[in-house]
Design a protein around this motif. Structure first.
Motif, mmCIF file in Angstrom:
data_model
loop_
_atom_site.group_PDB
_atom_site.id
_atom_site.type_symbol
_atom_site.label_atom_id
_atom_site.label_comp_id
_atom_site.label_asym_id
_atom_site.label_seq_id
_atom_site.Cartn_x
_atom_site.Cartn_y
_atom_site.Cartn_z
ATOM 1 N N PRO A 152 102.448 138.438 -62.789
ATOM 2 C CA PRO A 152 102.682 136.956 -62.268
ATOM 3 C C PRO A 152 101.864 135.783 -62.442
ATOM 4 O O PRO A 152 101.888 134.661 -62.457
ATOM 5 N N PHE A 153 100.636 136.445 -62.243
ATOM 6 C CA PHE A 153 99.386 135.595 -62.193
ATOM 7 C C PHE A 153 99.289 134.704 -63.637
ATOM 8 O O PHE A 153 98.841 133.504 -63.624
ATOM 9 N N LEU A 154 99.824 135.301 -64.680
ATOM 10 C CA LEU A 154 99.664 134.654 -66.010
ATOM 11 C C LEU A 154 100.983 133.850 -66.403
ATOM 12 O O LEU A 154 100.982 133.041 -67.234
ATOM 13 N N GLU A 155 101.935 133.822 -65.254
ATOM 14 C CA GLU A 155 103.235 133.206 -65.592
ATOM 15 C C GLU A 155 102.729 131.469 -66.173
ATOM 16 O O GLU A 155 101.908 130.977 -65.333
ATOM 17 N N GLY A 156 103.583 131.298 -67.103
ATOM 18 C CA GLY A 156 103.235 129.983 -67.496
ATOM 19 C C GLY A 156 102.137 129.751 -68.528
ATOM 20 O O GLY A 156 101.943 128.567 -69.058
ATOM 21 N N ALA A 157 101.286 130.646 -68.656
ATOM 22 C CA ALA A 157 99.900 130.555 -69.358
ATOM 23 C C ALA A 157 100.605 130.706 -70.954
ATOM 24 O O ALA A 157 101.329 131.601 -71.163
ATOM 25 N N HIS A 158 99.814 130.457 -71.916
ATOM 26 C CA HIS A 158 99.705 130.638 -73.163
ATOM 27 C C HIS A 158 99.310 132.073 -73.435
ATOM 28 O O HIS A 158 98.489 132.261 -72.848
ATOM 29 N N ILE A 159 99.976 132.883 -74.138
ATOM 30 C CA ILE A 159 99.518 134.099 -74.548
ATOM 31 C C ILE A 159 99.212 134.350 -75.955
ATOM 32 O O ILE A 159 100.092 134.002 -76.777
ATOM 33 N N GLY A 160 97.706 134.794 -76.219
ATOM 34 C CA GLY A 160 97.491 135.040 -77.494
ATOM 35 C C GLY A 160 97.961 136.081 -78.394
ATOM 36 O O GLY A 160 98.524 136.984 -77.781
ATOM 37 N N LYS A 161 98.142 135.929 -79.482
ATOM 38 C CA LYS A 161 98.990 136.745 -80.596
ATOM 39 C C LYS A 161 97.983 136.891 -81.797
ATOM 40 O O LYS A 161 97.364 135.701 -82.289
ATOM 41 N N PRO A 162 98.128 137.919 -82.390
ATOM 42 C CA PRO A 162 97.482 137.957 -83.540
ATOM 43 C C PRO A 162 98.186 136.897 -84.832
ATOM 44 O O PRO A 162 99.437 136.716 -84.687
ATOM 45 N N GLY A 163 97.682 136.366 -85.580
ATOM 46 C CA GLY A 163 97.969 135.642 -86.630
ATOM 47 C C GLY A 163 98.773 134.032 -86.284
ATOM 48 O O GLY A 163 98.294 133.877 -85.353
ATOM 49 N N PRO A 164 99.480 133.558 -87.358
ATOM 50 C CA PRO A 164 99.800 132.067 -86.999
ATOM 51 C C PRO A 164 100.807 132.115 -85.664
ATOM 52 O O PRO A 164 101.074 130.943 -85.250
ATOM 53 N N ALA A 165 101.210 133.150 -85.168
ATOM 54 C CA ALA A 165 101.998 133.072 -83.963
ATOM 55 C C ALA A 165 101.136 132.632 -82.717
ATOM 56 O O ALA A 165 101.642 132.399 -81.508
ATOM 57 N N ASP A 166 99.778 132.947 -82.839
ATOM 58 C CA ASP A 166 98.812 132.644 -81.894
ATOM 59 C C ASP A 166 98.810 131.194 -81.610
ATOM 60 O O ASP A 166 99.192 130.228 -82.418
ATOM 61 N N PRO A 167 99.100 130.587 -79.990
ATOM 62 C CA PRO A 167 99.341 129.180 -79.724
ATOM 63 C C PRO A 167 97.892 128.238 -80.276
ATOM 64 O O PRO A 167 98.521 127.009 -80.727
ATOM 65 N N SER A 168 97.024 128.837 -80.762
ATOM 66 C CA SER A 168 96.010 127.960 -81.180
ATOM 67 C C SER A 168 96.364 127.334 -82.494
ATOM 68 O O SER A 168 96.009 125.868 -82.606
ATOM 69 N N TYR A 169 97.318 127.759 -83.367
ATOM 70 C CA TYR A 169 97.674 127.253 -84.468
ATOM 71 C C TYR A 169 98.421 125.909 -84.392
ATOM 72 O O TYR A 169 98.339 125.041 -85.182
ATOM 73 N N ALA A 170 99.217 126.153 -83.172
ATOM 74 C CA ALA A 170 99.859 124.775 -83.036
ATOM 75 C C ALA A 170 99.288 123.724 -82.246
ATOM 76 O O ALA A 170 99.203 122.441 -82.176
ATOM 77 N N PHE A 171 98.075 124.101 -81.288
ATOM 78 C CA PHE A 171 97.418 123.202 -80.383
ATOM 79 C C PHE A 171 96.366 122.663 -81.305
ATOM 80 O O PHE A 171 96.387 121.254 -81.207
ATOM 81 N N PHE A 172 95.714 123.127 -82.255
ATOM 82 C CA PHE A 172 94.346 122.402 -82.605
ATOM 83 C C PHE A 172 94.772 121.574 -83.929
ATOM 84 O O PHE A 172 95.656 122.333 -84.772
ATOM 85 N N ASN A 173 93.945 120.663 -84.044
ATOM 86 C CA ASN A 173 94.139 119.746 -85.507
ATOM 87 C C ASN A 173 92.877 119.912 -86.064
ATOM 88 O O ASN A 173 92.934 119.965 -87.380
ATOM 89 N N LEU A 174 91.820 119.908 -85.657
ATOM 90 C CA LEU A 174 90.253 120.024 -86.159
ATOM 91 C C LEU A 174 90.016 121.331 -86.447
ATOM 92 O O LEU A 174 89.040 121.611 -87.421
ATOM 93 N N LEU A 175 90.295 122.260 -85.665
ATOM 94 C CA LEU A 175 89.781 123.660 -85.964
ATOM 95 C C LEU A 175 90.886 124.429 -86.934
ATOM 96 O O LEU A 175 91.942 124.455 -86.810
ATOM 97 N N LYS A 176 90.142 124.511 -88.247
ATOM 98 C CA LYS A 176 91.010 124.848 -89.387
ATOM 99 C C LYS A 176 91.257 126.581 -89.394
ATOM 100 O O LYS A 176 90.385 126.998 -88.609
ATOM 101 N N ARG A 177 92.178 126.810 -89.963
ATOM 102 C CA ARG A 177 92.538 128.295 -90.160
ATOM 103 C C ARG A 177 92.442 128.486 -91.657
ATOM 104 O O ARG A 177 92.599 127.815 -92.539
ATOM 105 N N GLY A 178 92.403 130.037 -92.051
ATOM 106 C CA GLY A 178 92.369 130.530 -93.368
ATOM 107 C C GLY A 178 91.058 129.986 -94.108
ATOM 108 O O GLY A 178 90.018 129.731 -93.543
ATOM 109 N N ALA A 179 91.170 130.146 -95.383
ATOM 110 C CA ALA A 179 90.109 129.946 -96.216
ATOM 111 C C ALA A 179 89.614 128.621 -96.333
ATOM 112 O O ALA A 179 88.254 128.415 -96.629
ATOM 113 N N ASP A 180 90.257 127.765 -95.810
ATOM 114 C CA ASP A 180 89.580 126.316 -95.504
ATOM 115 C C ASP A 180 88.750 125.884 -94.418
ATOM 116 O O ASP A 180 88.334 125.089 -94.319
ATOM 117 N N ALA A 181 88.735 126.981 -93.574
ATOM 118 C CA ALA A 181 88.126 126.615 -92.292
ATOM 119 C C ALA A 181 86.490 126.725 -92.538
ATOM 120 O O ALA A 181 85.806 126.987 -93.281
#
Length: 181
Positions: A152-181
């Motif tokens: 319950p302490f983590l309720e409502g928090a973003h939960i990290g995942k491997p690959g493009p399902a990770d919330p960072s892919y939708a959140f960041f615009n400046l931090l690049k992913r893949g070969a262009d990073a």
């Protein structure tokens, strides 16, 4: 006082190498194989225990299979000791890495404390790994896993995942992913 150009260049080189080390952690944790490939020179060597001892590109080719059972990868770099000599550098990089792995009897955790022994080379103006070897200094294994992302302490928090399902892919615009990073 005019800054010493050699000292400024060394500072820039050190920062680029630190960024390379941190990019490796991000690529490993997100299972971003294109980004991982961009961090090594084509002829680089990687020594990753039983997983790989040879060409880094062969290791990266095997990463999808190696990482398939890994529900969580979380690399944390601590101390970075660097020595530079022109277009060559060496680093002893301390790390703590959590692995939560799907096993036949359920998930288990492996917390590893260790170091990377790195050789870096600047080619075509860019620092990349020329040789990376993992050194394990200690490990703490929990079977079954003690990770509890449903607490319950983590309720409502973003939960990290491997690959493009990770919330960072939708959140960041400046931090690049893949070969262009």
């Amino acid at each position: 006082m005019t800054p010493d150009p050699a000292r400024l260049q060394e500072l820039l080189d050190r920062e680029e190498i630190r960024s390379l080390v941190h990019a490796y952690c991000n690529a490993a944790d997100r299972h971003d194989h294109a980004k991982m490939r961009s961090l090594y020179h084509e002829d680089a060597i990687d020594e990753h225990g039983h997983m790989s001892k040879g060409p880094a590109m062969d290791f990266i080719d095997k990463l999808p299979e190696i990482q398939a059972p890994m529900e969580i990868l979380h690399h944390n770099v601590t101390t970075i000791n660097l020595a530079l000599d022109g277009d060559r550098a060496e680093g002893e990089v301390y790390l703590i890495a959590l692995h939560r792995v799907k096993g036949p009897d359920g998930p288990f955790d492996v917390l590893v404390g260790g170091r990377y022994f790195d050789r870096y080379e600047r080619r075509d103006g860019r620092w990349k790994f020329a040789h990376r070897a993992i050194v394990a200094d200690w490990a703490n294994v929990h079977s079954p896993s003690i990770v509890d992302l449903d607490h319950p302490f983590l309720e409502g928090a973003h939960i990290g995942k491997p690959g493009p399902a990770d919330p960072s892919y939708a959140f960041f615009n400046l931090l690049k992913r893949g070969a262009d990073a």
